[in-house]
Design an enzyme around this catalytic site. Sequence first.
Site, PDB file in Angstrom:
ATOM      1  N   SER A  13       0.863  -1.298  -0.157  1.00 56.13           N
ATOM      2  CA  SER A  13      -0.038  -0.005   0.007  1.00 56.13           C
ATOM      3  C   SER A  13       0.809   1.222  -0.019  1.00 56.13           C
ATOM      4  O   SER A  13       0.503   2.457  -0.614  1.00 56.13           O
ATOM      5  CB  SER A  13      -1.062   0.110   1.253  1.00 56.13           C
ATOM      6  N   ASN A  14       2.026   1.308   0.776  1.00 65.45           N
ATOM      7  CA  ASN A  14       2.853   2.307   0.389  1.00 65.45           C
ATOM      8  C   ASN A  14       3.568   2.601  -0.690  1.00 65.45           C
ATOM      9  O   ASN A  14       4.002   3.646  -1.115  1.00 65.45           O
ATOM     10  CB  ASN A  14       3.973   2.359   1.858  1.00 65.45           C
ATOM     11  N   LYS A  65      23.124 -13.415   4.016  1.00 67.64           N
ATOM     12  CA  LYS A  65      22.467 -11.988   3.873  1.00 67.64           C
ATOM     13  C   LYS A  65      23.168 -11.241   2.886  1.00 67.64           C
ATOM     14  O   LYS A  65      22.892 -10.721   2.040  1.00 67.64           O
ATOM     15  CB  LYS A  65      22.191 -11.258   5.136  1.00 67.64           C
ATOM     16  N   MET A  90      10.170  -6.192   5.487  1.00 70.08           N
ATOM     17  CA  MET A  90      10.192  -6.880   6.703  1.00 70.08           C
ATOM     18  C   MET A  90      11.739  -7.591   6.955  1.00 70.08           C
ATOM     19  O   MET A  90      11.708  -8.805   7.371  1.00 70.08           O
ATOM     20  CB  MET A  90       9.054  -7.734   6.908  1.00 70.08           C
ATOM     21  N   ARG A  91      12.647  -6.868   6.612  1.00 71.15           N
ATOM     22  CA  ARG A  91      13.912  -7.424   6.949  1.00 71.15           C
ATOM     23  C   ARG A  91      15.096  -6.545   7.320  1.00 71.15           C
ATOM     24  O   ARG A  91      14.968  -5.499   6.388  1.00 71.15           O
ATOM     25  CB  ARG A  91      14.438  -8.112   5.536  1.00 71.15           C
ATOM     26  N   LEU A  92      15.820  -6.674   8.331  1.00 73.43           N
ATOM     27  CA  LEU A  92      16.841  -5.749   8.554  1.00 73.43           C
ATOM     28  C   LEU A  92      17.844  -5.542   7.529  1.00 73.43           C
ATOM     29  O   LEU A  92      18.170  -6.492   6.717  1.00 73.43           O
ATOM     30  CB  LEU A  92      17.513  -6.168   9.897  1.00 73.43           C
ATOM     31  N   ASN A 107      13.255   4.802   5.924  1.00 72.96           N
ATOM     32  CA  ASN A 107      11.951   3.726   6.236  1.00 72.96           C
ATOM     33  C   ASN A 107      11.074   4.446   6.944  1.00 72.96           C
ATOM     34  O   ASN A 107      11.277   5.490   7.303  1.00 72.96           O
ATOM     35  CB  ASN A 107      12.527   2.777   7.231  1.00 72.96           C
ATOM     36  N   HIS A 109       7.824   3.921   9.641  1.00 69.37           N
ATOM     37  CA  HIS A 109       7.428   3.046  10.783  1.00 69.37           C
ATOM     38  C   HIS A 109       6.130   3.459  11.359  1.00 69.37           C
ATOM     39  O   HIS A 109       5.937   4.769  11.670  1.00 69.37           O
ATOM     40  CB  HIS A 109       8.663   3.039  11.830  1.00 69.37           C
TER      41      HIS A 109
END
Length: 199
Positions: A13-14, A65, A90-92, A107, A109
């Site tokens: 949605s963003n 990673k 949804m990942r650092l 980001n 939040h």
Amino acid sequence: MKKIAIFASGSGSNYQAIVDAVKNGALEASIELLVCDKPNAFVIERAKKESTPIFAFEPKTYETKAAFEKEIVLELQKREIELIVLAGYMRLIGPTLLQAFSNRIINIHPSLLPSFPGKNAIGQALQAGVKVTGVTVHFVDEGMDTGPIIAQESLKVEESDTEQSLAEKVHTIEHRLYPETIQLLFQKSFLWEKEEASR
């Protein structure tokens, strides 16, 4: 016009709000790439509809990673990306991406950081019984939602609010605030001045 890449993991949605802001002229940017770590996420369908190039990957197929982030960096550099916009990713972010795009990753939040970092911030706020919560746009560093804050907007939590109703109010703010903040950064050239100063 600044070239951006959007990272997302869910419904997008963003992502859509940013696309719509570009379309209506509120955001002067070119969306060059969607990066998604969940190949079946709905955001990919949105990106296909908008003709946004997609880099979808399955993290489990990489040994580390750093391995998949190196591949992402190559995709970003190939498209001369100037800003990474995390939109429900949804990942650092790891050191590989952080070093390659220092001060150029932001980001959004769903809380007034530093309160309620991490997952389910809306649920955390309700459980804590706070009267006010909101939305934060911030730079990304190596921590969990710990980077410098760029913009915040608050909203009142009503006694009648459920997680769903509060999420709807938060998302309404997000979809307006994120494109506005990105445009403001571009107008002030803040990201690029900061990068030059750090060299």
